[in-house]
Scaffold this active site. Sequence first.
Site, PDB file in Angstrom:
ATOM      1  N   ASP A 180      -5.294   6.027   2.241  1.00  0.00           N
ATOM      2  CA  ASP A 180      -5.414   4.623   1.899  1.00  0.00           C
ATOM      3  C   ASP A 180      -6.812   4.090   2.219  1.00  0.00           C
ATOM      4  OD1 ASP A 180      -3.402   2.155   1.364  1.00  0.00           O
ATOM      5  OD2 ASP A 180      -5.070   1.544   2.656  1.00  0.00           O
ATOM      6  N   HIS A 223       0.828  -1.205   0.000  1.00  0.00           N
ATOM      7  CA  HIS A 223       0.000   0.000   0.000  1.00  0.00           C
ATOM      8  C   HIS A 223       0.864   1.256   0.000  1.00  0.00           C
ATOM      9  CE1 HIS A 223      -4.059  -1.795   1.379  1.00  0.00           C
ATOM     10  NE2 HIS A 223      -3.265  -2.786   0.973  1.00  0.00           N
TER      11      HIS A 223
END
Length: 494
Positions: free
Chosen positions: A122, A19
Amino acid sequence: MEESQQLHVVFVPFPTPGHMIPMVDTARLFAKHGVNVTIITTHANASTFQKSIDSDFNSGYSIRTQLIQFPSAQVGLPEGVENIKDGTSLEMLGKISRGIFMLQNPIEVLFKDLQPDCIVTDMMHAWTVEAAEKLGIPRIHYYSSSYFSNCAFHFIMKYRPHDGLVSDTQKFTIPGFPHTIEMTPLQIPDWLREKNAATPYFEPMFQSEKRSYGTLYNSFHELESDYEKVNRSTLGIKSWSVGPVSSWVNKDDEKKANRGHTEELGKEAAWLNWLNSKENESVLYVSFGSLTRLAHAQLVEIAHGLENSGHNFIWVVRKNGRDDGENSFLQDFEQRMKESKKGYIIWNWAPQLLILDHPATGGIVTHCGWNSILESLNAGLPMISWPMFADQFYNEKLLVDVLKIGVPVGAKENKLWNSVSVEAVVKREEIVKAVKILMGSGQESKDMRMRAKQLGGAAKRTIEEGGHSYNTLVLLIDELKSLKKSKALDEKAN
Ligand code: UDP
């Protein structure tokens, strides 16, 4: 330009390589397109990418890292353990997750101090959608996988096509998809298969996406336009495809080598000498990403499968910290491979971008993590798909059934880490079979290789000036600038 006029975007990555790496790359792209960028993260996580931020800053771009303290002592972790990939046991993983959860407050305080024009956060930071609402600024949801997998999550969550099947191995078709995609309940994450303790953690992420200004994808139009369309029309979520970001910002070898990792990798590395000694497209690169820790029984099957295939390979093995005879097995294996020159083991972390781009590399065994898929595609490589958990089984379907550039090894069960059941261990014969198809000279392999190269070409063109991803990034930044302007006008008028 005066700083107050410059668009200020704050990025909040989630601390796991799959990520964090693409989000940091995306943040750097924003800065290279004139945006004032702040990345919020903790010390140990920053150390994996700070060098590239400093180098961008010294080249004149407006980008910096804002550090916050990881609550190590409060959650009972040693200093420096701040990333999901550092977890060597489920207990440790729980502590790291708790520490990340505790960062909400300091991050929200920073939002208030920094007063950015937009936040890009995120998917795992679902709570930031409310923080943005409070500040009256747009939150862009950052989804670090494919459109295909996001649509699959949404549709399976909504229609639950797997409910009522007689067994976990019976097939169902994903509803609403333009292709017929069949899966079994065992291949979807357990929190989705049946509601469990993790469901209330994951479901809000997908709900928060619907309340966000839109979703940013490290994907590209030419790769999965059908699912880009489904995502927009059926889910009604605005989206931008700006990938592949990694090859866009990491153009030179030094940046490629050190991306996402603290240690410097020397130019004269032994792995490079080994690869240099091999013929073009003769080596299979084997990697299961940054999080997977394989059960011993599975490691043994992989070792024998690779050896029995007769093809050259580089295998990245993560040390497990256990003392269960694994180390001596792997050391013996490594020694044997050194003697036969057939295989090379890299311990823990590999310079993946450099290996994939090396002319000797001819294919990859991948766990179907989205970044690894994009990076392999960019290098024009076909793949053996071996999904382990999370979205990876969906990505396998995209590779095998839609793009037709993947040979499935036959993974059956979506399970985190080494908890896969004995029956789900993939046997050496299955590995040999898949390797022979991919690395052999048959028509199937030739066709896949050709398609992968075509997609690799498209991946390179889309990030060039005038390319689809390039234009999309420019348009998104323009849109955010217009929002900033109209907000300023509104404030003036009131
Ligand atoms: N990676 C790497 N070296 C390694 C393992 C991983 O450079 O030894 C990088 C890889 O290139 C990719 C990221 O870490 O950019 C992993 O992301 P991915 O989505 O493939 O899988 P995850 O680790 O999230 O399961």
